[in-house]
Design a protein around this motif. Sequence first.
Motif, PDB file in Angstrom:
ATOM      1  N   PHE A  43       0.848  -1.194   0.000  1.00 28.40           N
ATOM      2  CA  PHE A  43       0.000   0.000   0.000  1.00 28.40           C
ATOM      3  C   PHE A  43       0.882   1.241   0.000  1.00 28.40           C
ATOM      4  O   PHE A  43       2.043   1.202   0.420  1.00 28.40           O
ATOM      5  N   PHE A  44       0.319   2.355  -0.453  1.00 30.00           N
ATOM      6  CA  PHE A  44       1.059   3.615  -0.440  1.00 30.00           C
ATOM      7  C   PHE A  44       0.121   4.762  -0.091  1.00 30.00           C
ATOM      8  O   PHE A  44      -1.097   4.664  -0.260  1.00 30.00           O
ATOM      9  N   GLU A  45       0.700   5.843   0.448  1.00 31.24           N
ATOM     10  CA  GLU A  45      -0.080   7.044   0.773  1.00 31.24           C
ATOM     11  C   GLU A  45      -0.343   7.800  -0.520  1.00 31.24           C
ATOM     12  O   GLU A  45       0.578   8.371  -1.110  1.00 31.24           O
ATOM     13  N   ALA A  46      -1.591   7.799  -0.956  1.00 29.16           N
ATOM     14  CA  ALA A  46      -1.939   8.391  -2.244  1.00 29.16           C
ATOM     15  C   ALA A  46      -2.488   9.804  -2.059  1.00 29.16           C
ATOM     16  O   ALA A  46      -3.160  10.104  -1.071  1.00 29.16           O
ATOM     17  N   ARG A  47      -2.208  10.643  -3.021  1.00 28.64           N
ATOM     18  CA  ARG A  47      -2.740  12.006  -3.009  1.00 28.64           C
ATOM     19  C   ARG A  47      -3.067  12.421  -4.436  1.00 28.64           C
ATOM     20  O   ARG A  47      -2.259  12.239  -5.357  1.00 28.64           O
ATOM     21  N   LEU A  48      -4.256  12.989  -4.578  1.00 30.61           N
ATOM     22  CA  LEU A  48      -4.679  13.509  -5.873  1.00 30.61           C
ATOM     23  C   LEU A  48      -4.283  14.981  -5.937  1.00 30.61           C
ATOM     24  O   LEU A  48      -4.687  15.785  -5.087  1.00 30.61           O
ATOM     25  N   ASP A  49      -3.465  15.349  -6.902  1.00 37.99           N
ATOM     26  CA  ASP A  49      -2.963  16.715  -7.042  1.00 37.99           C
ATOM     27  C   ASP A  49      -3.494  17.293  -8.353  1.00 37.99           C
ATOM     28  O   ASP A  49      -3.017  16.956  -9.431  1.00 37.99           O
ATOM     29  N   ARG A  50      -4.537  18.129  -8.227  1.00 34.44           N
ATOM     30  CA  ARG A  50      -5.216  18.687  -9.399  1.00 34.44           C
ATOM     31  C   ARG A  50      -5.564  17.584 -10.393  1.00 34.44           C
ATOM     32  O   ARG A  50      -5.314  17.689 -11.596  1.00 34.44           O
ATOM     33  N   GLY A  51      -6.151  16.539  -9.854  1.00 31.95           N
ATOM     34  CA  GLY A  51      -6.665  15.454 -10.676  1.00 31.95           C
ATOM     35  C   GLY A  51      -5.660  14.417 -11.103  1.00 31.95           C
ATOM     36  O   GLY A  51      -6.014  13.487 -11.834  1.00 31.95           O
ATOM     37  N   VAL A  52      -4.413  14.541 -10.644  1.00 39.01           N
ATOM     38  CA  VAL A  52      -3.372  13.599 -11.077  1.00 39.01           C
ATOM     39  C   VAL A  52      -2.825  12.839  -9.869  1.00 39.01           C
ATOM     40  O   VAL A  52      -2.430  13.449  -8.870  1.00 39.01           O
ATOM     41  N   LEU A  53      -2.836  11.532  -9.968  1.00 34.38           N
ATOM     42  CA  LEU A  53      -2.244  10.665  -8.959  1.00 34.38           C
ATOM     43  C   LEU A  53      -0.864  10.243  -9.456  1.00 34.38           C
ATOM     44  O   LEU A  53      -0.754   9.493 -10.435  1.00 34.38           O
ATOM     45  N   ARG A  54       0.183  10.757  -8.789  1.00 34.55           N
ATOM     46  CA  ARG A  54       1.559  10.407  -9.178  1.00 34.55           C
ATOM     47  C   ARG A  54       2.035   9.266  -8.302  1.00 34.55           C
ATOM     48  O   ARG A  54       1.890   9.313  -7.066  1.00 34.55           O
ATOM     49  N   LEU A  55       2.631   8.270  -8.926  1.00 28.75           N
ATOM     50  CA  LEU A  55       2.926   7.030  -8.213  1.00 28.75           C
ATOM     51  C   LEU A  55       4.406   6.913  -7.863  1.00 28.75           C
ATOM     52  O   LEU A  55       5.267   7.214  -8.705  1.00 28.75           O
ATOM     53  N   PRO A  56       4.700   6.476  -6.651  1.00 29.04           N
ATOM     54  CA  PRO A  56       6.086   6.166  -6.297  1.00 29.04           C
ATOM     55  C   PRO A  56       6.532   4.901  -7.028  1.00 29.04           C
ATOM     56  O   PRO A  56       5.713   4.178  -7.617  1.00 29.04           O
ATOM     57  N   THR A  57       7.825   4.627  -6.987  1.00 31.00           N
ATOM     58  CA  THR A  57       8.320   3.419  -7.645  1.00 31.00           C
ATOM     59  C   THR A  57       8.014   2.195  -6.778  1.00 31.00           C
ATOM     60  O   THR A  57       7.748   2.306  -5.578  1.00 31.00           O
ATOM     61  N   TRP A  58       8.088   1.040  -7.416  1.00 32.91           N
ATOM     62  CA  TRP A  58       7.835  -0.214  -6.713  1.00 32.91           C
ATOM     63  C   TRP A  58       8.831  -0.388  -5.566  1.00 32.91           C
ATOM     64  O   TRP A  58       8.455  -0.818  -4.468  1.00 32.91           O
ATOM     65  N   ASP A  59      10.102  -0.037  -5.784  1.00 30.57           N
ATOM     66  CA  ASP A  59      11.107  -0.164  -4.723  1.00 30.57           C
ATOM     67  C   ASP A  59      10.796   0.761  -3.551  1.00 30.57           C
ATOM     68  O   ASP A  59      10.959   0.380  -2.386  1.00 30.57           O
ATOM     69  N   GLU A  60      10.348   1.974  -3.833  1.00 28.95           N
ATOM     70  CA  GLU A  60       9.999   2.909  -2.752  1.00 28.95           C
ATOM     71  C   GLU A  60       8.826   2.392  -1.935  1.00 28.95           C
ATOM     72  O   GLU A  60       8.837   2.455  -0.696  1.00 28.95           O
ATOM     73  N   VAL A  61       7.813   1.877  -2.613  1.00 32.69           N
ATOM     74  CA  VAL A  61       6.640   1.373  -1.900  1.00 32.69           C
ATOM     75  C   VAL A  61       7.005   0.148  -1.064  1.00 32.69           C
ATOM     76  O   VAL A  61       6.582   0.013   0.086  1.00 32.69           O
ATOM     77  N   ARG A  62       7.811  -0.734  -1.621  1.00 35.91           N
ATOM     78  CA  ARG A  62       8.209  -1.945  -0.881  1.00 35.91           C
ATOM     79  C   ARG A  62       9.015  -1.573   0.365  1.00 35.91           C
ATOM     80  O   ARG A  62       8.823  -2.142   1.439  1.00 35.91           O
ATOM     81  N   ARG A  63       9.905  -0.584   0.228  1.00 37.31           N
ATOM     82  CA  ARG A  63      10.715  -0.149   1.368  1.00 37.31           C
ATOM     83  C   ARG A  63       9.831   0.493   2.449  1.00 37.31           C
ATOM     84  O   ARG A  63       9.984   0.217   3.638  1.00 37.31           O
ATOM     85  N   ASP A  64       8.878   1.322   2.037  1.00 39.85           N
ATOM     86  CA  ASP A  64       7.975   1.960   2.996  1.00 39.85           C
ATOM     87  C   ASP A  64       7.122   0.927   3.727  1.00 39.85           C
ATOM     88  O   ASP A  64       6.872   1.044   4.930  1.00 39.85           O
TER      89      ASP A  64
END
Length: 218
Positions: free
Chosen positions: A190-211
């Motif tokens: 899972f990741f902390e998601a945020r919609l920024d003016r309608g755009v969801l920018r995604l972290p990399t798979w390695d970043e999410v796995r580490r978090d």
Amino acid sequence: MSKSNSRSFRVLVSGPLAVFTRPEMKAERVSYEVMTPSAARGVLEAVLWKPSMRWVVTEIAVLNEIRWMSFRRNEVNSKLSPRSRNDYFADEDRAQRNTVALREVAYEIKAHLCLTEKAGPEETVTKFEEMFERRLEKGQTFHQPYLGCREMAADIRAADGEREPISLSKPLGLVFYDFDYLSEPPRPLFFEARLDRGVLRLPTWDEVRRDNQGRAEE
């Protein structure tokens, strides 16, 4: 060194209904507000997937206002596998469940593909780029792309850049990213998601796995 990442593609995905099911809702089926990264990857894989490549989704832009609808439908309580017995009767295993779905959705997915360790010497990023563009233009898919649930069909085409994301900005909380297949058994990320003016920018798979590893150790 050979090139291992493709250029970015922008794909328009739309449909009348979508349910990106929140896993914490066990009794009723409730959708996330926005398409999840794994659902976006699944749509792209419907057009092109090989063991020697994988999709990396980097952005999901929301093009239509987020609108909801609820309905009840019949579902079965069990899953069948090829090893299941043959005398299964759905009428005897049926349950009526509520569904909170999104309606009239449209997303622009930004993604690129990269080679995996299974890629042979004859397989190149350029080859897969051309295959994807050709299949997308002709409307060719390995299976019907869908929006969270298989019965909610998606229309998919190359984005023309004429549509703007909605203006909404808000935190979306913890959102399902994908499964970590390097763990045994595979575990959800899972990741902390945020919609920024309608755009969801995604972290990399390695970043999410580490978090997620850090969150589990807390």
